[in-house]
Write a protein that holds these residues in place. Structure first.
Motif, PDB file in Angstrom:
ATOM      1  N   VAL A  50      -6.204 -26.233 -42.890  1.00 37.76           N
ATOM      2  CA  VAL A  50      -7.517 -26.654 -42.387  1.00 37.76           C
ATOM      3  C   VAL A  50      -8.559 -25.562 -42.626  1.00 37.76           C
ATOM      4  CG1 VAL A  50      -8.790 -27.340 -40.317  1.00 37.76           C
ATOM      5  CG2 VAL A  50      -6.476 -28.202 -40.716  1.00 37.76           C
ATOM      6  N   LEU A  51      -8.173 -24.305 -42.503  1.00 37.13           N
ATOM      7  CA  LEU A  51      -9.102 -23.226 -42.810  1.00 37.13           C
ATOM      8  C   LEU A  51      -9.520 -23.276 -44.281  1.00 37.13           C
ATOM      9  CD1 LEU A  51     -10.638 -20.690 -41.984  1.00 37.13           C
ATOM     10  CD2 LEU A  51      -8.546 -19.369 -42.375  1.00 37.13           C
ATOM     11  N   LEU A  52      -8.573 -23.567 -45.162  1.00 32.78           N
ATOM     12  CA  LEU A  52      -8.895 -23.704 -46.587  1.00 32.78           C
ATOM     13  C   LEU A  52      -9.885 -24.839 -46.812  1.00 32.78           C
ATOM     14  CD1 LEU A  52      -8.313 -22.931 -49.559  1.00 32.78           C
ATOM     15  CD2 LEU A  52      -6.427 -24.595 -49.491  1.00 32.78           C
ATOM     16  N   ILE A  53      -9.672 -25.963 -46.150  1.00 27.29           N
ATOM     17  CA  ILE A  53     -10.587 -27.096 -46.273  1.00 27.29           C
ATOM     18  C   ILE A  53     -11.979 -26.714 -45.795  1.00 27.29           C
ATOM     19  CG2 ILE A  53     -11.131 -29.357 -45.286  1.00 27.29           C
ATOM     20  CD1 ILE A  53      -8.134 -29.954 -45.341  1.00 27.29           C
ATOM     21  N   ARG A  54     -12.048 -26.082 -44.642  1.00 25.16           N
ATOM     22  CA  ARG A  54     -13.344 -25.707 -44.075  1.00 25.16           C
ATOM     23  C   ARG A  54     -14.097 -24.739 -44.983  1.00 25.16           C
ATOM     24  NH1 ARG A  54     -16.807 -21.524 -42.178  1.00 25.16           N
ATOM     25  NH2 ARG A  54     -18.006 -22.355 -40.431  1.00 25.16           N
ATOM     26  N   VAL A  69     -12.888 -36.483 -46.844  1.00 21.45           N
ATOM     27  CA  VAL A  69     -12.144 -36.717 -48.079  1.00 21.45           C
ATOM     28  C   VAL A  69     -11.045 -35.671 -48.255  1.00 21.45           C
ATOM     29  CG1 VAL A  69     -12.313 -36.802 -50.591  1.00 21.45           C
ATOM     30  CG2 VAL A  69     -14.077 -37.880 -49.193  1.00 21.45           C
ATOM     31  N   LEU A  70     -11.344 -34.416 -47.945  1.00 24.22           N
ATOM     32  CA  LEU A  70     -10.310 -33.383 -48.052  1.00 24.22           C
ATOM     33  C   LEU A  70      -9.225 -33.560 -46.998  1.00 24.22           C
ATOM     34  CD1 LEU A  70     -12.241 -30.115 -48.963  1.00 24.22           C
ATOM     35  CD2 LEU A  70     -10.900 -31.615 -50.438  1.00 24.22           C
ATOM     36  N   ALA A  71      -9.562 -34.194 -45.878  1.00 25.69           N
ATOM     37  CA  ALA A  71      -8.531 -34.511 -44.893  1.00 25.69           C
ATOM     38  C   ALA A  71      -7.510 -35.479 -45.480  1.00 25.69           C
ATOM     39  CB  ALA A  71      -9.164 -35.104 -43.639  1.00 25.69           C
ATOM     40  N   LEU A  72      -7.958 -36.379 -46.332  1.00 29.24           N
ATOM     41  CA  LEU A  72      -7.029 -37.282 -47.011  1.00 29.24           C
ATOM     42  C   LEU A  72      -6.127 -36.501 -47.962  1.00 29.24           C
ATOM     43  CD1 LEU A  72      -5.916 -40.014 -47.741  1.00 29.24           C
ATOM     44  CD2 LEU A  72      -7.906 -40.404 -49.203  1.00 29.24           C
ATOM     45  N   VAL A  73      -6.680 -35.504 -48.646  1.00 26.10           N
ATOM     46  CA  VAL A  73      -5.868 -34.638 -49.505  1.00 26.10           C
ATOM     47  C   VAL A  73      -4.818 -33.906 -48.668  1.00 26.10           C
ATOM     48  CG1 VAL A  73      -5.912 -32.696 -51.110  1.00 26.10           C
ATOM     49  CG2 VAL A  73      -7.788 -34.363 -51.124  1.00 26.10           C
ATOM     50  N   TYR A  74      -5.256 -33.406 -47.515  1.00 28.30           N
ATOM     51  CA  TYR A  74      -4.346 -32.717 -46.600  1.00 28.30           C
ATOM     52  C   TYR A  74      -3.196 -33.639 -46.198  1.00 28.30           C
ATOM     53  CZ  TYR A  74      -2.784 -30.480 -42.262  1.00 28.30           C
ATOM     54  OH  TYR A  74      -2.022 -29.910 -41.270  1.00 28.30           O
ATOM     55  N   GLU A  75      -3.523 -34.887 -45.886  1.00 30.99           N
ATOM     56  CA  GLU A  75      -2.500 -35.828 -45.445  1.00 30.99           C
ATOM     57  C   GLU A  75      -1.507 -36.126 -46.562  1.00 30.99           C
ATOM     58  OE1 GLU A  75      -0.159 -38.979 -44.327  1.00 30.99           O
ATOM     59  OE2 GLU A  75      -1.560 -39.156 -46.008  1.00 30.99           O
ATOM     60  N   LEU A  76      -2.004 -36.253 -47.793  1.00 28.67           N
ATOM     61  CA  LEU A  76      -1.112 -36.480 -48.929  1.00 28.67           C
ATOM     62  C   LEU A  76      -0.168 -35.295 -49.129  1.00 28.67           C
ATOM     63  CD1 LEU A  76      -3.581 -38.045 -51.521  1.00 28.67           C
ATOM     64  CD2 LEU A  76      -1.684 -39.207 -50.389  1.00 28.67           C
ATOM     65  N   TYR A 115      -5.278 -40.051 -38.190  1.00 30.74           N
ATOM     66  CA  TYR A 115      -4.851 -39.020 -37.252  1.00 30.74           C
ATOM     67  C   TYR A 115      -5.171 -37.627 -37.766  1.00 30.74           C
ATOM     68  CZ  TYR A 115      -2.147 -36.478 -33.850  1.00 30.74           C
ATOM     69  OH  TYR A 115      -1.796 -35.618 -32.851  1.00 30.74           O
ATOM     70  N   HIS A 116      -4.776 -37.335 -39.006  1.00 31.60           N
ATOM     71  CA  HIS A 116      -5.000 -35.992 -39.534  1.00 31.60           C
ATOM     72  C   HIS A 116      -6.484 -35.727 -39.779  1.00 31.60           C
ATOM     73  CE1 HIS A 116      -0.934 -34.639 -39.765  1.00 31.60           C
ATOM     74  NE2 HIS A 116      -0.542 -35.696 -40.471  1.00 31.60           N
ATOM     75  N   ALA A 117      -7.235 -36.750 -40.180  1.00 28.70           N
ATOM     76  CA  ALA A 117      -8.669 -36.555 -40.377  1.00 28.70           C
ATOM     77  C   ALA A 117      -9.334 -36.104 -39.087  1.00 28.70           C
ATOM     78  CB  ALA A 117      -9.310 -37.845 -40.884  1.00 28.70           C
ATOM     79  N   VAL A 118      -8.932 -36.697 -37.975  1.00 30.16           N
ATOM     80  CA  VAL A 118      -9.569 -36.384 -36.692  1.00 30.16           C
ATOM     81  C   VAL A 118      -8.955 -35.161 -36.046  1.00 30.16           C
ATOM     82  CG1 VAL A 118      -9.995 -37.238 -34.343  1.00 30.16           C
ATOM     83  CG2 VAL A 118     -10.276 -38.780 -36.306  1.00 30.16           C
ATOM     84  N   PHE A 119      -7.629 -35.170 -35.837  1.00 30.46           N
ATOM     85  CA  PHE A 119      -7.007 -34.154 -34.988  1.00 30.46           C
ATOM     86  C   PHE A 119      -6.551 -32.908 -35.736  1.00 30.46           C
ATOM     87  CE2 PHE A 119      -6.429 -38.184 -32.745  1.00 30.46           C
ATOM     88  CZ  PHE A 119      -7.107 -37.874 -31.586  1.00 30.46           C
ATOM     89  N   VAL A 121      -8.143 -31.891 -38.698  1.00 29.94           N
ATOM     90  CA  VAL A 121      -9.259 -31.323 -39.444  1.00 29.94           C
ATOM     91  C   VAL A 121     -10.553 -31.315 -38.632  1.00 29.94           C
ATOM     92  CG1 VAL A 121     -10.682 -31.540 -41.527  1.00 29.94           C
ATOM     93  CG2 VAL A 121      -8.210 -31.973 -41.644  1.00 29.94           C
ATOM     94  N   MET A 122     -11.065 -32.472 -38.278  1.00 35.34           N
ATOM     95  CA  MET A 122     -12.430 -32.539 -37.746  1.00 35.34           C
ATOM     96  C   MET A 122     -12.567 -31.959 -36.338  1.00 35.34           C
ATOM     97  SD  MET A 122     -13.927 -36.101 -39.234  1.00 35.34           S
ATOM     98  CE  MET A 122     -14.134 -36.287 -41.016  1.00 35.34           C
ATOM     99  N   VAL A 123     -11.658 -32.313 -35.442  1.00 35.94           N
ATOM    100  CA  VAL A 123     -11.775 -31.806 -34.073  1.00 35.94           C
ATOM    101  C   VAL A 123     -11.592 -30.286 -34.011  1.00 35.94           C
ATOM    102  CG1 VAL A 123     -10.666 -31.799 -31.800  1.00 35.94           C
ATOM    103  CG2 VAL A 123     -11.248 -33.964 -32.900  1.00 35.94           C
ATOM    104  N   PRO A 124     -10.576 -29.690 -34.664  1.00 34.66           N
ATOM    105  CA  PRO A 124     -10.489 -28.224 -34.645  1.00 34.66           C
ATOM    106  C   PRO A 124     -11.720 -27.534 -35.232  1.00 34.66           C
ATOM    107  CG  PRO A 124      -8.408 -29.158 -35.359  1.00 34.66           C
ATOM    108  CD  PRO A 124      -9.387 -30.293 -35.313  1.00 34.66           C
ATOM    109  N   ILE A 125     -12.271 -28.080 -36.330  1.00 29.69           N
ATOM    110  CA  ILE A 125     -13.466 -27.481 -36.921  1.00 29.69           C
ATOM    111  C   ILE A 125     -14.652 -27.632 -35.983  1.00 29.69           C
ATOM    112  CG2 ILE A 125     -15.142 -27.718 -38.794  1.00 29.69           C
ATOM    113  CD1 ILE A 125     -12.805 -28.359 -40.656  1.00 29.69           C
ATOM    114  N   LEU A 126     -14.796 -28.800 -35.361  1.00 29.47           N
ATOM    115  CA  LEU A 126     -15.894 -29.020 -34.423  1.00 29.47           C
ATOM    116  C   LEU A 126     -15.811 -28.058 -33.247  1.00 29.47           C
ATOM    117  CD1 LEU A 126     -18.293 -30.666 -33.364  1.00 29.47           C
ATOM    118  CD2 LEU A 126     -16.661 -32.328 -32.449  1.00 29.47           C
TER     119      LEU A 126
END
Length: 332
Positions: A50-54, A69-76, A115-119, A121-126
């Motif tokens: 997630v740090l890499l994505i951010r 979109v990168l959260a989808l990459v993370y999930e894959l 799930y991964h997009a929200v919990f 990636v997005m919520v930790p970054i927020l």
């Protein structure tokens, strides 16, 4: 901000690294309380990933669409390559959740994308942005640090592959065409997120103002329960699974996600504050812990623990709200 800017960036980076596995795993029940010793092993995948994505999004000027979109990459990377759960006929019982199309557990996949997009990636970054507002729009790392974090994230995927499937899904190997497709999709989606989307996010429609923060929190909680409840089997399914009967709930889950996203985008046009962001994160986290207590927990200890996590989250969000409010009070 006190201290040097460099130390501030490092603290923010470590905050995000810690929050990612906590928000995604510990407070949902996917990892039982009796196995919390495993949590540090998930930090390379969750924290570094997630740090890499951010960092990639901040460096390219992207926003929340790029993160999504990168959260989808993370999930894959996690479920497709590391755990192999997207194609496994046995792991987590995912094949029983809904139809398998081209060997992919589609219902499980949809649930994990959201799930991964929200919990993850997005919520930790927020939350990290709220805790470290001085660095909200800046990269945390220099180039060397970014390369190191990328290497750790790749190591995290490898650790998942080596440590979990051989124990929980022995003998299964994802087909090479599927693995190649996941890698190719990850590359294409990364280009879209970092090259196409930055600077092209449509502005919210004018004349729309945000409701009270509590309304945002209630919407987040209801949307979380609805999305998870539509996709994750609340009651045990039979030997044949839900099959194509899961298709209507899958469509409804997409509708819940799209409508919620559009509402949040519209409300951000005017009057959107950190208080709204706190209620948004808090409502989402509390709801997902309570859902975990009701559906994911298998023991009384886990149910009590997840309920306690929900209460603790609400208290911490209240404290964060007070901190933000004090920060906005003019001095003198």
């Amino acid at each position: 901000m006190t201290g040097s800017p460099v130390k501030g960036r490092k603290r923010a980076a470590w905050t995000l690294v810690a929050l990612a596995p906590i928000c995604a795993e510990m407070t949902f029940g996917a990892l039982p309380l009796g196995m919390m010793w495993v949590l540090p092993l998930l930090v390379p995948m969750y924290g570094a990933g997630v740090l890499l994505i951010r960092e990639a999004v901040r460096r390219t000027g992207g926003g929340w669409p790029s993160l999504l979109v990168l959260a989808l990459v993370y999930e894959l990377a996690e479920d497709g390559i590391g755990l192999q759960a997207l194609t496994s006929p046995g792991l987590y019982g995912a094949a029983e959740w809904g139809p398998r199309v081209l060997g992919i557990n589609t219902t499980y996949w949809e649930s994990q994308i959201g799930y991964h997009a929200v919990f993850s990636v997005m919520v930790p970054i927020l939350l990290t942005d709220l805790l470290h507002p001085a660095h909200r729009d800046r990269p945390y790392l220099r180039r060397g640090g970014l390369i190191g974090v990328g290497a750790v994230a790749v190591l995290g995927v490898a650790m998942l592959r080596v440590l979990i499937p051989p124990v929980m899904d022995p003998g299964y190997q994802a087909p090479l065409p599927a693995l190649a497709a996941f890698v190719l999709a990850g590359v294409v989606l990364s280009v879209i997120a970092l090259k196409v989307l930055p600077g092209r996010t449509p502005p919210p429609p004018a004349g729309t103002s945000a409701p009270k923060p509590a309304v945002v929190g209630l919407l987040a909680a209801l949307a979380t329960v609805a999305f998870l409840g539509l996709l994750i089997p609340v009651f045990p399914v039979g030997a044949g699974g839900r099959g194509w009967w899961a298709l209507p709930p899958m469509v409804l889950a997409v509708a819940v996600a799209v409508v919620t996203g559009l509402l949040l985008h519209r409300w951000s046009a005017s009057g959107w504050t950190d208080a709204h962001r706190i209620w948004l994160a808090g409502g989402t986290l509390v709801a997902h812990s309570l859902f975990g207590a009701a559906v994911m927990a298998t023991t009384t200890l886990d149910r009590v623990g997840l309920t306690g996590f929900a209460v603790l989250t609400a208290l911490l969000m209240a404290l964060l709200g007070r901190r933000v409010a004090r920060r906005l009070v003019p001095v003198g």
